[in-house]
Design a protein around this motif. Structure first.
Motif, PDB file in Angstrom:
ATOM      1  N   ALA A 108       0.839  -1.207   0.000  1.00 24.14           N
ATOM      2  CA  ALA A 108       0.000   0.000   0.000  1.00 24.14           C
ATOM      3  C   ALA A 108       0.870   1.251   0.000  1.00 24.14           C
ATOM      4  O   ALA A 108       0.588   2.204  -0.735  1.00 24.14           O
ATOM      5  CB  ALA A 108      -0.935  -0.010   1.205  1.00 24.14           C
ATOM      6  N   HIS A 109       1.928   1.256   0.789  1.00 22.49           N
ATOM      7  CA  HIS A 109       2.842   2.407   0.851  1.00 22.49           C
ATOM      8  C   HIS A 109       3.504   2.639  -0.513  1.00 22.49           C
ATOM      9  O   HIS A 109       3.587   3.785  -0.985  1.00 22.49           O
ATOM     10  CB  HIS A 109       3.893   2.184   1.933  1.00 22.49           C
ATOM     11  N   GLU A 110       3.961   1.572  -1.150  1.00 21.36           N
ATOM     12  CA  GLU A 110       4.583   1.701  -2.472  1.00 21.36           C
ATOM     13  C   GLU A 110       3.588   2.235  -3.505  1.00 21.36           C
ATOM     14  O   GLU A 110       3.942   3.047  -4.363  1.00 21.36           O
ATOM     15  CB  GLU A 110       5.146   0.352  -2.925  1.00 21.36           C
ATOM     16  N   ALA A 111       2.338   1.783  -3.427  1.00 18.59           N
ATOM     17  CA  ALA A 111       1.317   2.253  -4.363  1.00 18.59           C
ATOM     18  C   ALA A 111       1.049   3.745  -4.172  1.00 18.59           C
ATOM     19  O   ALA A 111       0.893   4.483  -5.149  1.00 18.59           O
ATOM     20  CB  ALA A 111       0.026   1.450  -4.181  1.00 18.59           C
ATOM     21  N   VAL A 112       1.004   4.190  -2.931  1.00 14.80           N
ATOM     22  CA  VAL A 112       0.793   5.611  -2.649  1.00 14.80           C
ATOM     23  C   VAL A 112       1.949   6.430  -3.214  1.00 14.80           C
ATOM     24  O   VAL A 112       1.738   7.468  -3.848  1.00 14.80           O
ATOM     25  CB  VAL A 112       0.639   5.864  -1.131  1.00 14.80           C
ATOM     26  N   ASP A 113       3.179   5.957  -3.005  1.00 18.75           N
ATOM     27  CA  ASP A 113       4.348   6.674  -3.532  1.00 18.75           C
ATOM     28  C   ASP A 113       4.291   6.790  -5.055  1.00 18.75           C
ATOM     29  O   ASP A 113       4.517   7.859  -5.614  1.00 18.75           O
ATOM     30  CB  ASP A 113       5.645   5.985  -3.116  1.00 18.75           C
ATOM     31  N   ARG A 114       3.984   5.682  -5.734  1.00 19.45           N
ATOM     32  CA  ARG A 114       3.900   5.703  -7.200  1.00 19.45           C
ATOM     33  C   ARG A 114       2.766   6.609  -7.674  1.00 19.45           C
ATOM     34  O   ARG A 114       2.902   7.363  -8.631  1.00 19.45           O
ATOM     35  CB  ARG A 114       3.707   4.291  -7.751  1.00 19.45           C
ATOM     36  N   PHE A 115       1.637   6.554  -6.993  1.00 24.47           N
ATOM     37  CA  PHE A 115       0.492   7.380  -7.355  1.00 24.47           C
ATOM     38  C   PHE A 115       0.809   8.863  -7.189  1.00 24.47           C
ATOM     39  O   PHE A 115       0.503   9.675  -8.067  1.00 24.47           O
ATOM     40  CB  PHE A 115      -0.716   6.996  -6.498  1.00 24.47           C
ATOM     41  N   GLU A 116       1.427   9.230  -6.086  1.00 22.56           N
ATOM     42  CA  GLU A 116       1.768  10.634  -5.844  1.00 22.56           C
ATOM     43  C   GLU A 116       2.771  11.134  -6.880  1.00 22.56           C
ATOM     44  O   GLU A 116       2.676  12.271  -7.345  1.00 22.56           O
ATOM     45  CB  GLU A 116       2.310  10.828  -4.422  1.00 22.56           C
ATOM     46  N   LEU A 117       3.736  10.301  -7.258  1.00 19.87           N
ATOM     47  CA  LEU A 117       4.713  10.683  -8.277  1.00 19.87           C
ATOM     48  C   LEU A 117       4.011  10.887  -9.620  1.00 19.87           C
ATOM     49  O   LEU A 117       4.227  11.899 -10.300  1.00 19.87           O
ATOM     50  CB  LEU A 117       5.801   9.623  -8.415  1.00 19.87           C
ATOM     51  N   LEU A 118       3.158   9.952 -10.005  1.00 17.78           N
ATOM     52  CA  LEU A 118       2.425  10.070 -11.263  1.00 17.78           C
ATOM     53  C   LEU A 118       1.540  11.308 -11.262  1.00 17.78           C
ATOM     54  O   LEU A 118       1.500  12.064 -12.236  1.00 17.78           O
ATOM     55  CB  LEU A 118       1.579   8.817 -11.502  1.00 17.78           C
ATOM     56  N   LYS A 119       0.847  11.523 -10.170  1.00 22.31           N
ATOM     57  CA  LYS A 119      -0.031  12.686 -10.054  1.00 22.31           C
ATOM     58  C   LYS A 119       0.777  13.982 -10.206  1.00 22.31           C
ATOM     59  O   LYS A 119       0.367  14.895 -10.926  1.00 22.31           O
ATOM     60  CB  LYS A 119      -0.739  12.646  -8.707  1.00 22.31           C
ATOM     61  N   SER A 120       1.926  14.064  -9.549  1.00 29.75           N
ATOM     62  CA  SER A 120       2.777  15.260  -9.650  1.00 29.75           C
ATOM     63  C   SER A 120       3.255  15.486 -11.074  1.00 29.75           C
ATOM     64  O   SER A 120       3.269  16.612 -11.564  1.00 29.75           O
ATOM     65  CB  SER A 120       3.987  15.130  -8.730  1.00 29.75           C
ATOM     66  N   GLU A 121       3.648  14.426 -11.745  1.00 27.81           N
ATOM     67  CA  GLU A 121       4.107  14.547 -13.126  1.00 27.81           C
ATOM     68  C   GLU A 121       2.974  14.993 -14.044  1.00 27.81           C
ATOM     69  O   GLU A 121       3.176  15.821 -14.937  1.00 27.81           O
ATOM     70  CB  GLU A 121       4.684  13.225 -13.611  1.00 27.81           C
ATOM     71  N   MET A 122       1.765  14.469 -13.808  1.00 24.38           N
ATOM     72  CA  MET A 122       0.644  14.782 -14.692  1.00 24.38           C
ATOM     73  C   MET A 122       0.166  16.221 -14.549  1.00 24.38           C
ATOM     74  O   MET A 122      -0.262  16.830 -15.516  1.00 24.38           O
ATOM     75  CB  MET A 122      -0.506  13.820 -14.436  1.00 24.38           C
ATOM     76  N   ILE A 123       0.244  16.767 -13.355  1.00 25.47           N
ATOM     77  CA  ILE A 123      -0.214  18.146 -13.177  1.00 25.47           C
ATOM     78  C   ILE A 123       0.930  19.141 -13.241  1.00 25.47           C
ATOM     79  O   ILE A 123       0.749  20.321 -12.990  1.00 25.47           O
ATOM     80  CB  ILE A 123      -1.024  18.297 -11.865  1.00 25.47           C
ATOM     81  N   GLY A 124       2.105  18.645 -13.588  1.00 21.18           N
ATOM     82  CA  GLY A 124       3.234  19.530 -13.846  1.00 21.18           C
ATOM     83  C   GLY A 124       3.943  20.052 -12.614  1.00 21.18           C
ATOM     84  O   GLY A 124       4.666  21.037 -12.693  1.00 21.18           O
ATOM     85  N   LYS A 125       3.786  19.386 -11.478  1.00 22.57           N
ATOM     86  CA  LYS A 125       4.446  19.836 -10.258  1.00 22.57           C
ATOM     87  C   LYS A 125       5.740  19.085  -9.962  1.00 22.57           C
ATOM     88  O   LYS A 125       6.367  19.317  -8.952  1.00 22.57           O
ATOM     89  CB  LYS A 125       3.499  19.689  -9.057  1.00 22.57           C
ATOM     90  N   GLY A 126       6.114  18.195 -10.805  1.00 20.73           N
ATOM     91  CA  GLY A 126       7.332  17.435 -10.544  1.00 20.73           C
ATOM     92  C   GLY A 126       7.977  17.005 -11.823  1.00 20.73           C
ATOM     93  O   GLY A 126       7.336  16.944 -12.875  1.00 20.73           O
ATOM     94  N   PRO A 127       9.263  16.693 -11.762  1.00 24.24           N
ATOM     95  CA  PRO A 127       9.956  16.253 -12.981  1.00 24.24           C
ATOM     96  C   PRO A 127       9.554  14.831 -13.347  1.00 24.24           C
ATOM     97  O   PRO A 127       9.244  14.021 -12.492  1.00 24.24           O
ATOM     98  CB  PRO A 127      11.425  16.287 -12.560  1.00 24.24           C
ATOM     99  N   ALA A 128       9.525  14.578 -14.612  1.00 21.25           N
ATOM    100  CA  ALA A 128       9.253  13.238 -15.109  1.00 21.25           C
ATOM    101  C   ALA A 128      10.495  12.382 -14.904  1.00 21.25           C
ATOM    102  O   ALA A 128      11.597  12.826 -15.175  1.00 21.25           O
ATOM    103  CB  ALA A 128       8.868  13.266 -16.579  1.00 21.25           C
ATOM    104  N   ARG A 129      10.297  11.178 -14.392  1.00 13.22           N
ATOM    105  CA  ARG A 129      11.416  10.236 -14.213  1.00 13.22           C
ATOM    106  C   ARG A 129      11.618   9.472 -15.501  1.00 13.22           C
ATOM    107  O   ARG A 129      10.684   9.045 -16.128  1.00 13.22           O
ATOM    108  CB  ARG A 129      11.120   9.262 -13.080  1.00 13.22           C
ATOM    109  N   ARG A 130      12.836   9.286 -15.871  1.00 14.46           N
ATOM    110  CA  ARG A 130      13.116   8.492 -17.077  1.00 14.46           C
ATOM    111  C   ARG A 130      14.111   7.429 -16.782  1.00 14.46           C
ATOM    112  O   ARG A 130      14.924   7.481 -16.008  1.00 14.46           O
ATOM    113  CB  ARG A 130      13.649   9.396 -18.178  1.00 14.46           C
TER     114      ARG A 130
END
Length: 130
Positions: A108-130
């Protein structure tokens, strides 16, 4: 990026920003899509109550939301992982009650981390990981 792609991403981002209520087991930590889910991840559960221990992953659509449930088997505990309400569970185990609770919490913790990262990338608040 095409206009259609931009509209789709904007729609998804707007969905992700809306709070959501999730029904389920009272012991389940079901974070809202727009809120901070990390506060619900660490849960202290007596090991004799591990059977039925459930966590629900974040996300705006129940059909693609992960759920982890510990259950007692004949030879130990198992963790069933499902996606959406109608999927067939993928089970891990057997393991101790402590290990089952830890696995549910970790997933559950890992899913929250991945979701928050994706959400940040989608709304432009964070860098995209490559």
């Amino acid at each position: 990026m095409s206009v259609a792609t931009e509209h789709a991403l904007a729609t998804i981002a707007s969905i992700l920003d809306k709070p959501e209520s999730v029904k389920g087991d009272e012991r389940a930590a079901a974070p809202a899509a727009g809120g901070s889910a990390k506060k619900n991840v660490a849960t202290v559960v007596p090991f004799d109550q591990a059977d039925g221990y459930t966590k629900v992953g974040p996300g705006p659509i129940s059909a693609i939301r992960f759920r982890w449930t510990a259950r007692r088997g004949e030879d130990g505990y198992y963790v069933d992982e499902t996606v959406g309400p109608t999927s067939i569970a993928v089970s891990s185990g057997p393991m101790s009650a402590e290990a089952a609770i830890k696995m549910v919490d970790t997933r559950a913790h890992e899913a929250v981390d991945r979701f928050e990262l994706l959400k940040s990338e989608m709304i432009g608040k964070g860098p995209a990981r490559r």
